[in-house]
Design an enzyme around this catalytic site. Structure first.
Site: not given
Length: 410
Positions: A126, A204, A207, A230, A368
């Site tokens: 991302h 990251d 998700q 999220k 993104c």
């Protein structure tokens, strides 16, 4: 109470927004990788703060401030338990994953990078875990180099190993789960490879945090960032976790209230973790909501939820792959509840508009992740992403909607 048998139809009543109609059709919400809807218990927790004990935290001796402070710190404990953090002090509240990753790119660049050093960033990343490194690494004469992915969408670990040997790598930045492909990266293996070369690993987890059980210690991550919205929590709040000894070696990123020890014109000292990274009034109401969202997620049985989302994804793939011209990008049956779809002659935006007219909410665009789009030679995808409240009937509605849309546009 933990629900050992997960029933998405029964749990939908906890999400008020899901009862609405769009364009005269029952809403089918499949844009969960962008943001999830909020259960009633989270909405009630937010309302309770505003109507019963809203006051700035850590600063007041009065009852409201003490109650708000306690709820905020209880949320920190809940987060630490959710991600397997060894202690709550290494959990820092931010405004989101983007803020946490920018903090790291700024401070790790200053602390660790020298001229000629390299930051490795995965090709599926991302923008929030790529652009911050591009902004900061050049300040020290360092460069950002991609870790390639294979034709089927997997991170190329052989190329990673070669880069670790060939480049003077200081940091590896990688997504736990790709927000486009749903690919679950082998973070623990990546961390072992990187640590063998003395390299830090930034993950990251935007998700990944809702993909079953997350344990930052088992993953071997040095830093892990995610956003509350999220995972059924409010917007405007996120988490940055880091290994304590690494966080303690970093200076504050922003100055202001609460992050200080003592202040004078002769010099200032800084607070201990986590407060040195929480300058100003933190997003305490949102953090309280996030804590309640994580409790709700656990009560639903996070592993059962993950398996349910995976079943929906597989069902969607089986149906979509039968529609002439549609291609699911980087599909694997072990992916994490995301399907990204392309058509050689139909623009993803047109498909998304037609689905919206049928009451189906999906995401269209580059998500993104423009380098990933360039890797596959496409301009974007239509992305359907699944959550605990989605049903098999909704997946079937998506398949039928896509078949109709393709028939209209092809």
């Amino acid at each position: 109470m933990l629900l050992t048998e997960f029933n998405p139809n029964a749990i939908r009543s906890e999400f008020p927004l899901l009862t609405r109609e769009v364009n005269g059709r029952p809403l089918v919400y499949l844009d969960n990788a962008a943001t999830t809807q909020k259960p009633r218990t989270v909405l009630e927790a937010l309302e309770a703060v505003y109507t019963h004990y809203n006051a700035n935290i850590h600063r007041g001796v009065h009852t409201l401030s003490q109650e708000a402070t306690q709820a905020y710190e209880e949320a920190r404990t809940t987060v630490a338990q959710h991600i397997g953090a060894p202690e709550r002090e290494s959990v820092i509240f931010t405004s989101g994953a983007t803020a946490g990753l920018n903090l790291l790119a700024n401070l790790l660049t200053e602390r660790y990078l020298l001229e000629g050093d390299t930051v490795l960033v995965s090709e599926m990343e991302h923008h929030s875990d790529l652009v911050p490194w591009q902004l900061n690494a050049p300040r020290k004469g360092a460069k950002v180099v991609k870790i390639p992915i294979t034709d089927d969408g997997a991170l190329d670990l052989e190329q990673l190993q070669a880069l670790l040997h060939r480049e003077r790598v200081k940091i590896v930045a990688v997504a736990h789960v790709s927000n486009v492909l749903g690919r679950v990266n082998p973070v623990a293996e990546i961390a072992r490879m990187a640590h063998a070369h003395g390299v830090l690993v930034v993950v990251d987890g935007a998700q990944g945090v809702k993909h079953g059980r997350v344990d930052v210690q088992e993953l071997g991550a040095d830093f892990y960032a995610f956003s509350g919205h999220k995972i059924y929590g409010p917007t405007g709040v996120g988490v940055l976790w880091g290994r304590r000894e690494l966080l303690e070696a970093l200076p504050p990123w922003m100055g202001g209230g609460e992050m200080v020890g003592t202040v004078s014109f002769e010099g200032t000292t800084y607070a201990d973790l986590p407060f040195r990274f929480e300058a100003g009034t933190p997003p305490y109401i949102q953090a309280i909501g996030l804590g309640r969202a994580l409790q709700f997620y656990h009560e639903c049985n996070q592993q059962a939820v993950s398996e349910h989302e995976n079943r929906l994804m597989r069902r969607g793939y089986e149906g979509i792959s039968q529609i002439r011209g549609l291609r699911v990008l980087g599909y694997s049956p072990d992916n994490a509840g995301i399907l990204s779809v392309t058509h050689p002659k139909i623009h993803h935006y047109d498909l998304g508009v037609l689905l919206d007219r049928m009451g189906i909410a999906v995401r269209t665009g580059t998500h993104c992740a423009e380098p990933l789009m360039a890797r596959f030679g496409i301009t974007g995808t239509l992305r359907a992403s699944f959550a605990l409240y989605n049903t098999e009937a909704e997946v079937d509605t998506l398949i039928a909607g896509l078949e109709r849309a393709v028939g209209m546009l092809a």
